[in-house]
Design an enzyme around this catalytic site. Structure first.
Site, PDB file in Angstrom:
ATOM      1  N   CYS A  71     -33.282  27.944 -36.791  1.00 20.12           N
ATOM      2  CA  CYS A  71     -33.826  27.831 -35.434  1.00 20.12           C
ATOM      3  C   CYS A  71     -32.891  28.366 -34.364  1.00 20.12           C
ATOM      4  CB  CYS A  71     -34.230  26.395 -35.139  1.00 20.12           C
ATOM      5  SG  CYS A  71     -32.857  25.205 -35.100  1.00 20.12           S
ATOM      6  N   HIS A 109     -32.323  20.934 -33.486  1.00 19.80           N
ATOM      7  CA  HIS A 109     -33.379  21.933 -33.383  1.00 19.80           C
ATOM      8  C   HIS A 109     -33.383  22.421 -31.941  1.00 19.80           C
ATOM      9  CE1 HIS A 109     -36.912  24.225 -34.192  1.00 19.80           C
ATOM     10  NE2 HIS A 109     -37.595  23.616 -33.242  1.00 19.80           N
ATOM     11  N   ASP A 124     -41.731  28.372 -29.642  1.00 18.93           N
ATOM     12  CA  ASP A 124     -40.755  28.059 -30.690  1.00 18.93           C
ATOM     13  C   ASP A 124     -40.938  29.027 -31.851  1.00 18.93           C
ATOM     14  OD1 ASP A 124     -39.116  26.949 -32.610  1.00 18.93           O
ATOM     15  OD2 ASP A 124     -39.858  24.910 -32.378  1.00 18.93           O
TER      16      ASP A 124
END
Length: 283
Positions: A71, A109, A124
């Site tokens: 991420c 994250h 995202d």
């Protein structure tokens, strides 16, 4: 530095043409193209290579070398390219709640907050567990995706509260995930976040913890995933699952390095050297 040439190279990498408009519809198409082109993976961690979320490093790895990442790499790249395209955005930190952990997880994250005038959206490109679509930041906001899942944003508190101020939930097929989802029908938490300002040092710390800590998912499993227009493909150690809505499931164990290398190439678009495959703690 985010240059027009970098933006053009990135757009070519994800199969989009030049001249993107800085609006929510374009952002949604851009994230979808990113997630269906650039895989999520932690292979460099398994190979004991350093992982950072510095802008130029993430661009070189995910765009120029045509690899994937986790991420912090994906959303650093996404934020940089949104900035280059004229989007007002910044990165947020989140706590992953997928699988219902017993205690609050660390903020390992990240996602991107984008502003369009008075409207705020989240986007995202780096949630490896499933496809998390761009959504307007509004209590009760829902969104559907091509894999048959639905997503919901709920206001759960204030900035600084545990686990966060906002919760992203998902309801949908378990097979369109990396295996941590427990139900096809229940609303399940994906991650919680707030809108606090995030420094580059905060991102570096979260990236380092995720890549090195003994309790991190990424130091205990070798994973890859990629979103499909109508499904999801995941590889957890040697277990490959490819699921498409209405088309069934291909689930198999990759018993040899050759089978593993072929799956990386054909399913995820990752070309890894034979010597690197042999070094993975899998065979």
């Amino acid at each position: 530095m985010n240059t027009p040439q970098q933006l053009a190279t990135y757009l070519a990498r994800i199969g989009m043409g030049p001249g993107v408009a800085a609006d929510a519809a374009t952002m949604t198409r851009l994230q979808f193209a990113h997630r269906t082109t650039i895989p999520f993976e932690n292979l460099d961690i398994a190979l004991a290579r350093p992982v950072t979320c510095e802008s130029d490093v993430a661009f070189a790895k995910l765009v120029e070398r045509r690899r994937g990442g986790f991420c912090f790499e994906h959303n650093r790249l996404l934020s940089d390219m949104l900035t280059a395209a004229g989007f007002d955005n910044r990165i947020l930190l989140a706590r992953v709640l997928l699988g219902n952990p017993a205690a609050p997880t660390p903020r390992t994250h990240c996602l991107v907050l984008v502003k369009f005038g008075e409207d705020r959206w989240i986007t995202d490109a780096g949630f490896g567990g499933s496809y998390a679509p761009p959504m307007r930041l509004r209590d009760g906001e829902t969104s559907g995706t091509g894999d048959g899942a639905r997503h919901r944003l709920i206001r759960i508190g204030n900035d600084g509260d545990l686990p966060g101020a906002w919760l992203l939930e998902r309801q949908g097929p378990r097979l369109a995930t990396d295996g941590r989802v427990q139900s096809d029908d229940a609303w399940e938490p994906q991650y919680a976040f707030d809108l606090a300002q995030v420094a580059d040092a905060d991102l570096a710390l979260g990236c380092h913890w995720s890549a090195t800590h003994e309790s991190s998912r990424f130091t205990n499993l070798t994973v890859a995933s990629i979103c499909l227009p109508d499904g999801f493909a995941s590889l957890v150690d040697r277990q490959l699952t490819v699921w498409r809505k209405g088309a069934g499931t291909d689930r198999r164990t990759l018993d040899t390095p050759d089978a593993y290398r072929e799956a990386l190439s054909q399913v995820f678009g990752i070309a890894l050297e034979t010597a690197d495959i042999a070094r993975l703690p899998l065979f």
